[in-house]
Design an enzyme around this catalytic site. Structure first.
Site, PDB file in Angstrom:
ATOM      1  N   ASP A  74      25.379 -43.795 -10.756  1.00 43.84           N
ATOM      2  CA  ASP A  74      25.556 -44.807 -11.761  1.00 43.84           C
ATOM      3  C   ASP A  74      27.280 -45.632 -11.434  1.00 43.84           C
ATOM      4  OD1 ASP A  74      27.078 -42.902 -12.563  1.00 43.84           O
ATOM      5  OD2 ASP A  74      26.283 -42.766 -14.825  1.00 43.84           O
ATOM      6  N   SER A  75      27.787 -44.850 -10.558  1.00 45.23           N
ATOM      7  CA  SER A  75      29.316 -45.342  -9.894  1.00 45.23           C
ATOM      8  C   SER A  75      29.026 -46.819  -9.487  1.00 45.23           C
ATOM      9  CB  SER A  75      29.613 -44.335  -8.911  1.00 45.23           C
ATOM     10  OG  SER A  75      28.800 -44.279  -7.762  1.00 45.23           O
ATOM     11  N   ASP A 119      20.536 -41.311 -10.351  1.00 40.48           N
ATOM     12  CA  ASP A 119      21.413 -41.210 -11.588  1.00 40.48           C
ATOM     13  C   ASP A 119      20.639 -41.510 -12.876  1.00 40.48           C
ATOM     14  OD1 ASP A 119      23.693 -39.586 -11.539  1.00 40.48           O
ATOM     15  OD2 ASP A 119      24.954 -41.130 -10.959  1.00 40.48           O
ATOM     16  N   LYS A 140      19.447 -37.012 -11.472  1.00 39.72           N
ATOM     17  CA  LYS A 140      20.778 -36.315 -11.805  1.00 39.72           C
ATOM     18  C   LYS A 140      21.208 -36.567 -12.839  1.00 39.72           C
ATOM     19  CE  LYS A 140      25.073 -37.360  -9.997  1.00 39.72           C
ATOM     20  NZ  LYS A 140      25.872 -37.803 -10.859  1.00 39.72           N
ATOM     21  N   GLU A 180      24.568 -35.844 -16.039  1.00 40.45           N
ATOM     22  CA  GLU A 180      25.716 -35.073 -16.474  1.00 40.45           C
ATOM     23  C   GLU A 180      25.611 -34.085 -17.711  1.00 40.45           C
ATOM     24  OE1 GLU A 180      28.885 -38.148 -16.641  1.00 40.45           O
ATOM     25  OE2 GLU A 180      28.175 -39.085 -14.774  1.00 40.45           O
ATOM     26  N   GLU A 190      32.683 -32.292  -9.963  1.00 39.45           N
ATOM     27  CA  GLU A 190      33.591 -33.336  -9.993  1.00 39.45           C
ATOM     28  C   GLU A 190      34.988 -33.191 -10.598  1.00 39.45           C
ATOM     29  OE1 GLU A 190      32.227 -37.346 -10.967  1.00 39.45           O
ATOM     30  OE2 GLU A 190      34.044 -38.254 -10.321  1.00 39.45           O
TER      31      GLU A 190
HETATM   32  O1  KIV Z   1      27.703 -41.846  -9.872  1.00 35.96           O
HETATM   33  C1  KIV Z   1      28.156 -41.266  -8.855  1.00 35.96           C
HETATM   34  O2  KIV Z   1      28.342 -41.985  -7.732  1.00 35.96           O
HETATM   35  C2  KIV Z   1      28.221 -39.911  -8.870  1.00 35.96           C
HETATM   36  C3  KIV Z   1      29.062 -39.308  -7.715  1.00 35.96           C
HETATM   37  C4  KIV Z   1      30.512 -39.613  -8.058  1.00 35.96           C
HETATM   38  C5  KIV Z   1      28.962 -37.909  -7.655  1.00 35.96           C
HETATM   39  O3  KIV Z   1      27.783 -39.466  -9.775  1.00 35.96           O
END
Ligand code: KIV
Length: 264
Positions: free
Chosen positions: A44-45, A83, A112, A114, A181
């Protein structure tokens, strides 16, 4: 595909060789990265690096699904992880609905999310439903707004204990790997030893089982700011600008298109 990377491939690399991971958000770059890395994350970055937002919070499920579909079209060897965006797993019901969307509508190998102790029951429910989960503890970017920024973790005893226990809870809940992280490297080192699953670091030193970077950071396309943990392996923005200037000049001077680019 015969040499498709699975969670078992990743697990077998623990304590043997480093696991190389990178983000991708489209088929074009995913197909370039696919030959060389073990894991591709549709992070989600992308909301920050490609949408110019100040945090990851405003991206939603539909966008994540769109980009995950594209990455899955470009990559068929690497392990692919999608994500779960902020707000998509606040309850078990939402988490199951949205994690299932990833499996039904895309070809990601895992999702994934968090969080540690507070989301362990959600991870377990997703795993029990037959969907592989990668955890993410330490600095959690989805907390940036409520916590007033991106803060390195493990700077005091309470934080060390919290991150350590979070990691163990995520493993116990059934995650196949864990992203750590923005955490001091001594804590990462202890976790790498303690966890049975692979520990993938970003801003956690070189003591993890592997590393992940956001591709536009690693290749110098995102230049708004550079976190301490990022190394630029290419000055991408400069290179593109150089090429763009040549294109602009060539068009203006009518050097382009020349005879070889023209149907005569
Ligand atoms: O969103 C993302 O790119 C991430 C990485 C920084 C691990 O969670």
């Amino acid at each position: 595909m015969a040499n498709k990377i699975t969670y078992k491939t990743l697990q077998a690399k623990k304590n043997v060789e480093q696991i190389v991971c990178i983000t991708a958000y489209d088929a074009l770059f995913a197909s370039i990265f696919d030959k060389h890395v073990d894991l591709i994350l549709i992070g989600d970055s992308l909301n920050m690096s490609f949408n110019n937002e100040s945090d990851t919070l405003t991206i939603g499920m539909d966008e994540m699904i769109y980009h995950s579909k594209a990455v899955c079209r470009g990559a068929n060897r690497a392990y692919i992880v999608g994500d779960m965006p902020f707000g998509s797993y606040h309850s078990i019901e939402d988490a199951l609905k949205n994690a299932t969307r990833f499996y039904k509508e895309t070809k990601v190998d895992a999702i994934k999310l968090e969080g540690g102790k507070e989301v362990a029951h959600i991870i377990k429910a997703i795993v029990d439903s037959g969907i592989a989960v990668v955890g993410h503890v330490g600095l959690k970017p989805q907390m940036a707004r409520s916590e007033g920024g991106f803060h390195v973790q493990g700077r005091d005893e309470a934080s060390i204990e919290r991150v350590f226990n979070d990691a163990l809870e995520v493993e116990k809940a059934g995650a196949i790997a864990l992203v750590l992280e923005g955490t001091i490297s001594s804590l990462a080192k202890d976790l790498q030893r303690e966890l049975k699953i692979p520990l993938i670091g970003i801003g956690a030193g070189n003591v993890c089982d592997g590393q992940i970077l956001v591709w536009s950071d690693a290749f110098g396309f995102f230049t708004n700011f550079k976190p301490k943990f990022v190394r630029r392996f290419l000055n991408g923005a400069e290179l593109v600008e150089g090429a763009l200037k040549k294109y602009v000049d060539s068009v203006k001077t009518k050097d382009f298109p020349g005879d070889e680019e023209t149907y005569l």
